[in-house]
Design a protein around this motif. Structure first.
Motif, PDB file in Angstrom:
ATOM      1  N   PHE A 194       0.822  -1.207   0.000  1.00 28.34           N
ATOM      2  CA  PHE A 194       0.000   0.000   0.000  1.00 28.34           C
ATOM      3  C   PHE A 194       0.859   1.261   0.000  1.00 28.34           C
ATOM      4  O   PHE A 194       0.686   2.137  -0.842  1.00 28.34           O
ATOM      5  CB  PHE A 194      -0.939   0.012   1.211  1.00 28.34           C
ATOM      6  CG  PHE A 194      -1.855   1.191   1.225  1.00 28.34           C
ATOM      7  CD1 PHE A 194      -3.048   1.163   0.536  1.00 28.34           C
ATOM      8  CD2 PHE A 194      -1.520   2.348   1.907  1.00 28.34           C
ATOM      9  CE1 PHE A 194      -3.901   2.268   0.517  1.00 28.34           C
ATOM     10  CE2 PHE A 194      -2.352   3.463   1.903  1.00 28.34           C
ATOM     11  CZ  PHE A 194      -3.549   3.411   1.208  1.00 28.34           C
ATOM     12  N   TYR A 195       1.791   1.360   0.941  1.00 29.93           N
ATOM     13  CA  TYR A 195       2.560   2.598   1.099  1.00 29.93           C
ATOM     14  C   TYR A 195       3.579   2.803  -0.029  1.00 29.93           C
ATOM     15  O   TYR A 195       3.810   3.932  -0.456  1.00 29.93           O
ATOM     16  CB  TYR A 195       3.231   2.641   2.473  1.00 29.93           C
ATOM     17  CG  TYR A 195       2.249   2.973   3.568  1.00 29.93           C
ATOM     18  CD1 TYR A 195       2.052   4.285   3.971  1.00 29.93           C
ATOM     19  CD2 TYR A 195       1.476   1.992   4.167  1.00 29.93           C
ATOM     20  CE1 TYR A 195       1.124   4.611   4.956  1.00 29.93           C
ATOM     21  CE2 TYR A 195       0.543   2.299   5.153  1.00 29.93           C
ATOM     22  CZ  TYR A 195       0.375   3.603   5.534  1.00 29.93           C
ATOM     23  OH  TYR A 195      -0.549   3.925   6.501  1.00 29.93           O
ATOM     24  N   VAL A 196       4.179   1.724  -0.517  1.00 36.35           N
ATOM     25  CA  VAL A 196       5.196   1.854  -1.570  1.00 36.35           C
ATOM     26  C   VAL A 196       4.551   1.870  -2.962  1.00 36.35           C
ATOM     27  O   VAL A 196       4.822   2.766  -3.765  1.00 36.35           O
ATOM     28  CB  VAL A 196       6.252   0.729  -1.453  1.00 36.35           C
ATOM     29  CG1 VAL A 196       7.201   0.732  -2.647  1.00 36.35           C
ATOM     30  CG2 VAL A 196       7.026   0.874  -0.146  1.00 36.35           C
ATOM     31  N   ASN A 197       3.692   0.904  -3.245  1.00 37.57           N
ATOM     32  CA  ASN A 197       3.164   0.769  -4.607  1.00 37.57           C
ATOM     33  C   ASN A 197       1.937   1.629  -4.895  1.00 37.57           C
ATOM     34  O   ASN A 197       1.694   1.952  -6.052  1.00 37.57           O
ATOM     35  CB  ASN A 197       2.857  -0.697  -4.903  1.00 37.57           C
ATOM     36  CG  ASN A 197       4.119  -1.535  -4.871  1.00 37.57           C
ATOM     37  OD1 ASN A 197       5.189  -1.092  -5.277  1.00 37.57           O
ATOM     38  ND2 ASN A 197       4.020  -2.744  -4.354  1.00 37.57           N
ATOM     39  N   LYS A 198       1.179   1.987  -3.885  1.00 34.05           N
ATOM     40  CA  LYS A 198       0.008   2.843  -4.121  1.00 34.05           C
ATOM     41  C   LYS A 198       0.307   4.299  -3.792  1.00 34.05           C
ATOM     42  O   LYS A 198       0.024   5.187  -4.580  1.00 34.05           O
ATOM     43  CB  LYS A 198      -1.198   2.340  -3.326  1.00 34.05           C
ATOM     44  CG  LYS A 198      -1.730   1.025  -3.879  1.00 34.05           C
ATOM     45  CD  LYS A 198      -3.007   0.611  -3.230  1.00 34.05           C
ATOM     46  CE  LYS A 198      -3.495  -0.691  -3.863  1.00 34.05           C
ATOM     47  NZ  LYS A 198      -4.768  -1.120  -3.287  1.00 34.05           N
ATOM     48  N   LEU A 199       0.864   4.563  -2.599  1.00 40.05           N
ATOM     49  CA  LEU A 199       1.132   5.950  -2.216  1.00 40.05           C
ATOM     50  C   LEU A 199       2.427   6.491  -2.811  1.00 40.05           C
ATOM     51  O   LEU A 199       2.650   7.696  -2.829  1.00 40.05           O
ATOM     52  CB  LEU A 199       1.164   6.100  -0.696  1.00 40.05           C
ATOM     53  CG  LEU A 199      -0.135   5.795   0.053  1.00 40.05           C
ATOM     54  CD1 LEU A 199       0.019   6.157   1.533  1.00 40.05           C
ATOM     55  CD2 LEU A 199      -1.339   6.508  -0.544  1.00 40.05           C
ATOM     56  N   GLU A 218      -5.140   9.894  -9.221  1.00 36.28           N
ATOM     57  CA  GLU A 218      -4.106   8.857  -9.365  1.00 36.28           C
ATOM     58  C   GLU A 218      -4.262   7.773  -8.304  1.00 36.28           C
ATOM     59  O   GLU A 218      -4.214   6.576  -8.600  1.00 36.28           O
ATOM     60  CB  GLU A 218      -2.717   9.492  -9.268  1.00 36.28           C
ATOM     61  CG  GLU A 218      -1.593   8.483  -9.372  1.00 36.28           C
ATOM     62  CD  GLU A 218      -0.214   9.098  -9.202  1.00 36.28           C
ATOM     63  OE1 GLU A 218       0.742   8.312  -9.059  1.00 36.28           O
ATOM     64  OE2 GLU A 218      -0.087  10.338  -9.191  1.00 36.28           O
ATOM     65  N   LEU A 219      -4.442   8.176  -7.042  1.00 39.69           N
ATOM     66  CA  LEU A 219      -4.559   7.199  -5.959  1.00 39.69           C
ATOM     67  C   LEU A 219      -5.850   6.397  -6.067  1.00 39.69           C
ATOM     68  O   LEU A 219      -5.864   5.190  -5.822  1.00 39.69           O
ATOM     69  CB  LEU A 219      -4.464   7.893  -4.599  1.00 39.69           C
ATOM     70  CG  LEU A 219      -3.118   8.546  -4.278  1.00 39.69           C
ATOM     71  CD1 LEU A 219      -3.162   9.215  -2.915  1.00 39.69           C
ATOM     72  CD2 LEU A 219      -1.977   7.536  -4.359  1.00 39.69           C
ATOM     73  N   LYS A 220      -6.920   7.057  -6.437  1.00 38.68           N
ATOM     74  CA  LYS A 220      -8.200   6.363  -6.615  1.00 38.68           C
ATOM     75  C   LYS A 220      -8.067   5.301  -7.703  1.00 38.68           C
ATOM     76  O   LYS A 220      -8.569   4.176  -7.564  1.00 38.68           O
ATOM     77  CB  LYS A 220      -9.286   7.375  -6.953  1.00 38.68           C
ATOM     78  CG  LYS A 220     -10.676   6.828  -6.831  1.00 38.68           C
ATOM     79  CD  LYS A 220     -11.703   7.944  -6.968  1.00 38.68           C
ATOM     80  CE  LYS A 220     -13.089   7.350  -6.968  1.00 38.68           C
ATOM     81  NZ  LYS A 220     -14.127   8.322  -7.183  1.00 38.68           N
ATOM     82  N   ALA A 221      -7.373   5.619  -8.795  1.00 34.72           N
ATOM     83  CA  ALA A 221      -7.155   4.668  -9.879  1.00 34.72           C
ATOM     84  C   ALA A 221      -6.318   3.472  -9.421  1.00 34.72           C
ATOM     85  O   ALA A 221      -6.443   2.377  -9.979  1.00 34.72           O
ATOM     86  CB  ALA A 221      -6.486   5.360 -11.069  1.00 34.72           C
ATOM     87  N   LYS A 222      -5.487   3.672  -8.395  1.00 35.17           N
ATOM     88  CA  LYS A 222      -4.668   2.586  -7.851  1.00 35.17           C
ATOM     89  C   LYS A 222      -5.413   1.774  -6.794  1.00 35.17           C
ATOM     90  O   LYS A 222      -4.852   0.863  -6.217  1.00 35.17           O
ATOM     91  CB  LYS A 222      -3.380   3.155  -7.243  1.00 35.17           C
ATOM     92  CG  LYS A 222      -2.409   3.694  -8.268  1.00 35.17           C
ATOM     93  CD  LYS A 222      -1.169   4.224  -7.582  1.00 35.17           C
ATOM     94  CE  LYS A 222      -0.145   4.722  -8.581  1.00 35.17           C
ATOM     95  NZ  LYS A 222       1.069   5.238  -7.901  1.00 35.17           N
TER      96      LYS A 222
END
Length: 146
Positions: free
Chosen positions: A29-34, A107-111
């Motif tokens: 979550f923190y590395v690949n999404k945020l 961008e985050l919503k798309a992830k």
């Protein structure tokens, strides 16, 4: 008589903990999404792991993704209570900044990041609210110019 120069005893915060339900999932979550950077991922004895990430523009602040396990910090009963609090979204909170809230939100919503509040202009600024994969919630605010 010479004036005494004050030297502050505490100069900055360099580590903070976010309690997570699963460190592998939190890493993702923190590395690949945020988009945070991995700082440290090290075994710390049987069943323990020191996992820290940093916001890209703040490498001197390590966020420790702390597993909620019985051991040094929690007995089994308090670990279960903490897991329940975090899962329910009633424990963790923080504020992250970005330069363009609308673009970052999209961008985050798309992830797959779960937002509980869309970007909204409030009296205190422009923000959205999201949850991490453990249930901790955060404000995402657009940095003020200047």
């Amino acid at each position: 008589m010479q004036a005494k120069t004050y030297i502050p005893m505490i100069t900055k915060l360099n580590h903070v903990s976010v309690f997570v339900l699963d460190q592998d999932s939190a890493y993702n979550f923190y590395v690949n999404k945020l988009g945070f950077n991995l700082h440290t991922d090290a075994a710390m004895g049987p069943g323990m792991r020191w996992l820290t990430v940093c916001p890209p523009e703040q490498p001197d602040l390590e966020i420790s993704l702390m597993a909620i396990n019985a051991g040094m910090m929690f007995n089994e009963e308090s670990a279960a209570q903490m897991r329940a609090l975090v899962s329910a979204g009633t424990f963790g909170f923080g504020v992250f900044e970005c330069k363009d809230l609308q673009a970052t939100y999209e961008e985050l919503k798309a992830k797959g990041v779960e937002f509980t509040k869309e970007p909204t202009r409030e009296f205190y600024g422009y923000e959205a609210l999201f949850k991490d994969d453990s249930g901790n919630w955060f404000s995402l605010a657009e940095a003020k110019a200047g």
